[in-house]
Design a protein around this motif. Structure first.
Motif, PDB file in Angstrom:
ATOM      1  N   PRO A 192       0.806  -1.223   0.000  1.00  0.00           N
ATOM      2  CA  PRO A 192       0.000   0.000   0.000  1.00  0.00           C
ATOM      3  C   PRO A 192       0.840   1.274   0.000  1.00  0.00           C
ATOM      4  N   SER A 193       1.929   1.289   0.759  1.00  0.00           N
ATOM      5  CA  SER A 193       2.747   2.502   0.819  1.00  0.00           C
ATOM      6  C   SER A 193       3.404   2.798  -0.522  1.00  0.00           C
ATOM      7  N   ARG A 194       3.872   1.736  -1.211  1.00  0.00           N
ATOM      8  CA  ARG A 194       4.503   1.942  -2.517  1.00  0.00           C
ATOM      9  C   ARG A 194       3.488   2.427  -3.546  1.00  0.00           C
ATOM     10  N   LEU A 195       2.294   1.817  -3.553  1.00  0.00           N
ATOM     11  CA  LEU A 195       1.274   2.256  -4.492  1.00  0.00           C
ATOM     12  C   LEU A 195       0.847   3.690  -4.208  1.00  0.00           C
ATOM     13  N   ALA A 196       0.675   4.034  -2.946  1.00  0.00           N
ATOM     14  CA  ALA A 196       0.268   5.402  -2.592  1.00  0.00           C
ATOM     15  C   ALA A 196       1.278   6.411  -3.117  1.00  0.00           C
ATOM     16  N   HIS A 197       2.569   6.097  -2.966  1.00  0.00           N
ATOM     17  CA  HIS A 197       3.618   7.008  -3.446  1.00  0.00           C
ATOM     18  C   HIS A 197       3.580   7.141  -4.966  1.00  0.00           C
ATOM     19  N   LEU A 198       3.519   6.002  -5.651  1.00  0.00           N
ATOM     20  CA  LEU A 198       3.515   6.036  -7.118  1.00  0.00           C
ATOM     21  C   LEU A 198       2.265   6.706  -7.666  1.00  0.00           C
ATOM     22  N   PHE A 199       1.124   6.411  -7.053  1.00  0.00           N
ATOM     23  CA  PHE A 199      -0.138   6.957  -7.554  1.00  0.00           C
ATOM     24  C   PHE A 199      -0.136   8.484  -7.458  1.00  0.00           C
ATOM     25  N   GLY A 200       0.249   9.004  -6.303  1.00  0.00           N
ATOM     26  CA  GLY A 200       0.286  10.457  -6.140  1.00  0.00           C
ATOM     27  C   GLY A 200       1.270  11.113  -7.084  1.00  0.00           C
ATOM     28  N   ALA A 201       2.424  10.468  -7.288  1.00  0.00           N
ATOM     29  CA  ALA A 201       3.455  11.049  -8.147  1.00  0.00           C
ATOM     30  C   ALA A 201       3.057  11.044  -9.615  1.00  0.00           C
ATOM     31  N   HIS A 202       2.392   9.977 -10.077  1.00  0.00           N
ATOM     32  CA  HIS A 202       2.089   9.843 -11.494  1.00  0.00           C
ATOM     33  C   HIS A 202       0.736  10.417 -11.891  1.00  0.00           C
ATOM     34  N   VAL A 203      -0.245  10.349 -10.998  1.00  0.00           N
ATOM     35  CA  VAL A 203      -1.590  10.835 -11.331  1.00  0.00           C
ATOM     36  C   VAL A 203      -1.765  12.299 -10.939  1.00  0.00           C
ATOM     37  N   GLY A 204      -1.098  12.720  -9.877  1.00  0.00           N
ATOM     38  CA  GLY A 204      -1.179  14.123  -9.465  1.00  0.00           C
ATOM     39  C   GLY A 204      -2.044  14.347  -8.254  1.00  0.00           C
ATOM     40  N   ILE A 205      -2.878  13.367  -7.873  1.00  0.00           N
ATOM     41  CA  ILE A 205      -3.673  13.433  -6.656  1.00  0.00           C
ATOM     42  C   ILE A 205      -3.626  12.071  -5.976  1.00  0.00           C
ATOM     43  N   PRO A 206      -3.804  12.019  -4.653  1.00  0.00           N
ATOM     44  CA  PRO A 206      -3.799  10.732  -3.951  1.00  0.00           C
ATOM     45  C   PRO A 206      -4.948   9.841  -4.401  1.00  0.00           C
ATOM     46  N   LEU A 207      -4.855   8.561  -4.063  1.00  0.00           N
ATOM     47  CA  LEU A 207      -5.843   7.593  -4.521  1.00  0.00           C
ATOM     48  C   LEU A 207      -7.236   7.889  -3.980  1.00  0.00           C
ATOM     49  N   ARG A 208      -7.341   8.268  -2.708  1.00  0.00           N
ATOM     50  CA  ARG A 208      -8.675   8.462  -2.123  1.00  0.00           C
ATOM     51  C   ARG A 208      -9.476   9.564  -2.834  1.00  0.00           C
ATOM     52  N   PRO A 209      -8.922  10.773  -3.023  1.00  0.00           N
ATOM     53  CA  PRO A 209      -9.706  11.768  -3.775  1.00  0.00           C
ATOM     54  C   PRO A 209      -9.905  11.388  -5.235  1.00  0.00           C
ATOM     55  N   TYR A 210      -8.951  10.628  -5.811  1.00  0.00           N
ATOM     56  CA  TYR A 210      -9.150  10.131  -7.174  1.00  0.00           C
ATOM     57  C   TYR A 210     -10.418   9.296  -7.240  1.00  0.00           C
ATOM     58  N   VAL A 211     -10.592   8.397  -6.267  1.00  0.00           N
ATOM     59  CA  VAL A 211     -11.774   7.540  -6.228  1.00  0.00           C
ATOM     60  C   VAL A 211     -13.039   8.374  -6.071  1.00  0.00           C
ATOM     61  N   ARG A 212     -12.985   9.414  -5.229  1.00  0.00           N
ATOM     62  CA  ARG A 212     -14.151  10.258  -5.006  1.00  0.00           C
ATOM     63  C   ARG A 212     -14.578  10.950  -6.302  1.00  0.00           C
ATOM     64  N   TRP A 213     -13.623  11.508  -7.042  1.00  0.00           N
ATOM     65  CA  TRP A 213     -13.939  12.152  -8.318  1.00  0.00           C
ATOM     66  C   TRP A 213     -14.467  11.128  -9.317  1.00  0.00           C
ATOM     67  N   LEU A 214     -13.846   9.938  -9.353  1.00  0.00           N
ATOM     68  CA  LEU A 214     -14.262   8.914 -10.299  1.00  0.00           C
ATOM     69  C   LEU A 214     -15.675   8.427 -10.008  1.00  0.00           C
ATOM     70  N   ARG A 215     -16.017   8.293  -8.731  1.00  0.00           N
ATOM     71  CA  ARG A 215     -17.354   7.853  -8.343  1.00  0.00           C
ATOM     72  C   ARG A 215     -18.398   8.869  -8.807  1.00  0.00           C
ATOM     73  N   LEU A 216     -18.114  10.141  -8.622  1.00  0.00           N
ATOM     74  CA  LEU A 216     -19.046  11.183  -9.048  1.00  0.00           C
ATOM     75  C   LEU A 216     -19.204  11.155 -10.564  1.00  0.00           C
ATOM     76  N   ARG A 217     -18.086  10.986 -11.275  1.00  0.00           N
ATOM     77  CA  ARG A 217     -18.162  10.959 -12.738  1.00  0.00           C
ATOM     78  C   ARG A 217     -18.983   9.777 -13.217  1.00  0.00           C
ATOM     79  N   GLN A 218     -18.803   8.610 -12.593  1.00  0.00           N
ATOM     80  CA  GLN A 218     -19.544   7.436 -13.031  1.00  0.00           C
ATOM     81  C   GLN A 218     -21.045   7.608 -12.819  1.00  0.00           C
TER      82      GLN A 218
END
Length: 271
Positions: A192-218
């Motif tokens: 989890p720690s490695r994914l959290a680091h990579l996700f924030g670095a490559h996507v630009g936002i942490p995973l949790r808010p990414y999921v929140r935006w994605l849920r609203l879009r869906q």
């Protein structure tokens, strides 16, 4: 002057982008940096009743505000405040809690000036899906937001394979409710720690808010396809229709039913 909302909208994790006529809304606050650029003046009010009439405004996250009068030919963008573009836009604008601080220097919206960042373009600024009647307009609007945030001219991002895999996995987890970091990490064979680091670095936002935006879009995609609010809410993992409505209201200051018929939602196969 009161204008009815009517236009197009592109919603992706970290970014809500709307173009068209901006109307009025109820007093609200959302956890996003808001940018409005219009060809004619519009009027905003802060939580204290102080008003600002301008053609460009930046409202900080979690700051009470309302649109008193709207404008035709406008661009409205919400950027996640944890994203690099969101942080940069807020810093460049100098916006604070009072409406008097929300009108940034005019150069912000037209200079395309950069802050020397270089690097990769955040996924939120990827080119929109081609073939829609509004695709070119949306692409131009994305470039405007990029310029305002100082990120224009950056190269497209190349994602780490594990991040690409996580982005593929997450949509299937949404209907079950909360999406846990550990579940996504297990699915892509990382800690989890490695994914959290990579996700924030490559996507630009942490995973949790990414999921929140994605849920609203869906959920919005489902409503745009003709589903009821309740069915759309459940399919996206919201508890019920009112839960989805509250999330939508925090983002727009309006309910989904108020805007469903007025907005042309652009399909997006991006992030």
């Amino acid at each position: 002057m009161s204008h009815p909302w009517r236009g197009w909208c592109l919603l992706r994790p970290g970014l809500l982008l709307y173009g068209g006529t901006v109307g009025t809304n109820e007093p609200h606050a959302h956890h996003a940096v808001q940018l409005i650029v219009a060809a004619e003046p519009f009027t905003l009010a802060d939580a204290h009743g102080e008003r600002l009439t301008t053609r460009i405004a930046v409202v900080p996250p979690d700051t009470g505000h309302t649109l008193i009068s709207g404008a035709h030919d406008a661009l409205l963008a919400h950027l996640d405040p944890r994203s690099a573009p969101g942080r940069a836009l807020l810093a460049r604008s100098g916006a604070g809690a009072r409406a008097s601080t929300w009108s940034p220097p005019a150069a912000l919206a037209g200079s395309g000036a950069q802050d020397g960042r270089g690097g990769a373009r955040p996924l939120m600024f990827a080119e929109p899906t081609a073939g829609h009647s509004r695709s070119a307009e949306a692409a131009g609007a994305l470039r405007t937001v990029e310029a305002c945030s100082g990120h224009s001219g950056a190269a497209d991002a190349t994602l780490h394979p594990a991040v690409e895999a996580a982005i593929t996995v997450i949509p299937a987890l949404l209907p079950a409710g909360p999406v846990r970091l550990r579940a996504v990490a297990d699915a892509v064979h990382l800690s989890p720690s490695r994914l959290a680091h990579l996700f924030g670095a490559h996507v630009g936002i942490p995973l949790r808010p990414y999921v929140r935006w994605l849920r609203l879009r869906q959920a919005i995609d489902r409503v745009a396809a003709g589903e009821t609010l309740t069915a759309a809410a459940h399919s996206a993992g919201f508890t019920d229709g009112p839960h989805f409505t509250r999330a939508f209201r925090r983002t727009f200051g309006n309910t989904p039913s108020e805007l469903a018929a007025a907005i042309d939602w652009l399909p997006d196969v991006g992030p």
